[in-house]
Design an enzyme around this catalytic site. Sequence first.
Site, PDB file in Angstrom:
ATOM      1  N   ASP A  11       5.858   4.798   5.004  1.00 57.13           N
ATOM      2  CA  ASP A  11       6.699   3.859   5.751  1.00 57.13           C
ATOM      3  C   ASP A  11       6.727   2.467   5.104  1.00 57.13           C
ATOM      4  OD1 ASP A  11       3.976   3.565   6.608  1.00 57.13           O
ATOM      5  OD2 ASP A  11       4.637   2.505   8.402  1.00 57.13           O
ATOM      6  N   HIS A  12       6.069   2.330   3.955  1.00 53.32           N
ATOM      7  CA  HIS A  12       6.114   1.073   3.196  1.00 53.32           C
ATOM      8  C   HIS A  12       6.744   1.230   1.811  1.00 53.32           C
ATOM      9  CE1 HIS A  12       3.552  -1.377   5.972  1.00 53.32           C
ATOM     10  NE2 HIS A  12       3.375  -0.147   6.433  1.00 53.32           N
ATOM     11  N   HIS A  59       0.846  -1.207   0.000  1.00 47.92           N
ATOM     12  CA  HIS A  59       0.000   0.000   0.000  1.00 47.92           C
ATOM     13  C   HIS A  59       0.868   1.238   0.000  1.00 47.92           C
ATOM     14  CE1 HIS A  59       0.738  -0.490   4.300  1.00 47.92           C
ATOM     15  NE2 HIS A  59       0.185   0.684   4.564  1.00 47.92           N
ATOM     16  N   HIS A  86       1.446   3.935   1.845  1.00 48.15           N
ATOM     17  CA  HIS A  86       1.990   4.713   2.961  1.00 48.15           C
ATOM     18  C   HIS A  86       3.517   4.805   2.893  1.00 48.15           C
ATOM     19  CE1 HIS A  86      -1.876   4.202   5.542  1.00 48.15           C
ATOM     20  NE2 HIS A  86      -1.940   5.250   4.752  1.00 48.15           N
ATOM     21  N   ASP A 117      -0.469  -3.631   6.282  1.00 51.35           N
ATOM     22  CA  ASP A 117      -1.071  -3.060   7.489  1.00 51.35           C
ATOM     23  C   ASP A 117      -2.559  -3.394   7.584  1.00 51.35           C
ATOM     24  OD1 ASP A 117       1.381  -1.976   7.995  1.00 51.35           O
ATOM     25  OD2 ASP A 117       0.775   0.115   7.743  1.00 51.35           O
ATOM     26  N   HIS A 174      -7.644  -0.609   5.536  1.00 54.06           N
ATOM     27  CA  HIS A 174      -6.622   0.318   6.044  1.00 54.06           C
ATOM     28  C   HIS A 174      -6.443   1.459   5.046  1.00 54.06           C
ATOM     29  CE1 HIS A 174      -2.937   1.643   8.002  1.00 54.06           C
ATOM     30  NE2 HIS A 174      -2.238   1.430   6.900  1.00 54.06           N
ATOM     31  N   HIS A 176       4.209  -4.514  10.739  1.00 55.62           N
ATOM     32  CA  HIS A 176       4.707  -3.894  11.981  1.00 55.62           C
ATOM     33  C   HIS A 176       4.800  -4.903  13.122  1.00 55.62           C
ATOM     34  CE1 HIS A 176       4.338   0.433  10.810  1.00 55.62           C
ATOM     35  NE2 HIS A 176       3.389  -0.034  10.008  1.00 55.62           N
TER      36      HIS A 176
HETATM   37 ZN   LIG Z   1      -0.106   1.792   6.445  1.00 53.70          ZN
END
Ligand SMILES: [Zn+2]
Length: 255
Positions: A58-59, A54, A56, A129, A112, A167
Amino acid sequence: MSHQIVTLRAFADNYIWTLRDSRYAAVVDPGDARPVIDYLEREKLELVAILNTHHHADHVGGNAALLSRWKVPVFGPHDERIREVTQRLKDGARCTVPHFGIELGVMEIPGHTRSHIAFHGSGMVFSGDTLFAVGCGRLFEGTPRQMHESLSRLMKLPDETRVYCGHEYTVSNIRFARVVEPDNFALRELETQAKLQRDKDLPTLPSTIAQEKATNPFVRVNEPAVVAAANRFAGKALNDPVDVLAALREWKNGF
Ligand SMILES: [Zn+2]
């Protein structure tokens, strides 16, 4: 060496799952390029693919820096917010990880985010996530119904499927789940195990689909104990598993 999955850490609690053999590597959700570059240099591995679940940061934040060094395919969802994706994959699509000969299926699992996907195959699922060990992602762009449907689809994967999520949230997820289901013995056992792992600074992952079915309140929304706890939180009788999930999610947000 046949292939194995290695855990690389990024930021406070992200994992960059890395498929590797003696020469090649493919990474899932490289939010940061640095730990990937360090590992690949140290192990003298060549990057052959990036997979994104996805959009985001942080990915996907490490995509560009990795691509400037290795020209590799980037498998990801139909979402222009991830500019670097070279192969946009819809539900039911398949992708082959170069050099590994591993074919992964794609499942759209919104909740999400609206375009979140999972990659599954070879006894593994990369759930980003959406599904965490003993939890699920926050509903940033999706509805409780979408999350319920996405989790239900993931639960149809074979029980022994290893769940690689984005995570390390397991211990805090268990803390919430134990309030929801104080009498769940599997949860109690897992708590002991997970805390031991974390005390040794080791990951609690991967989980398995069977473990999630036994311990994760967000997939156990038909269990009488979970429904009763959600009812207590909501102050009324919830008759639909979607409403139970919505109540749990709201409860957990303030937990
Ligand atoms: Zn995420």
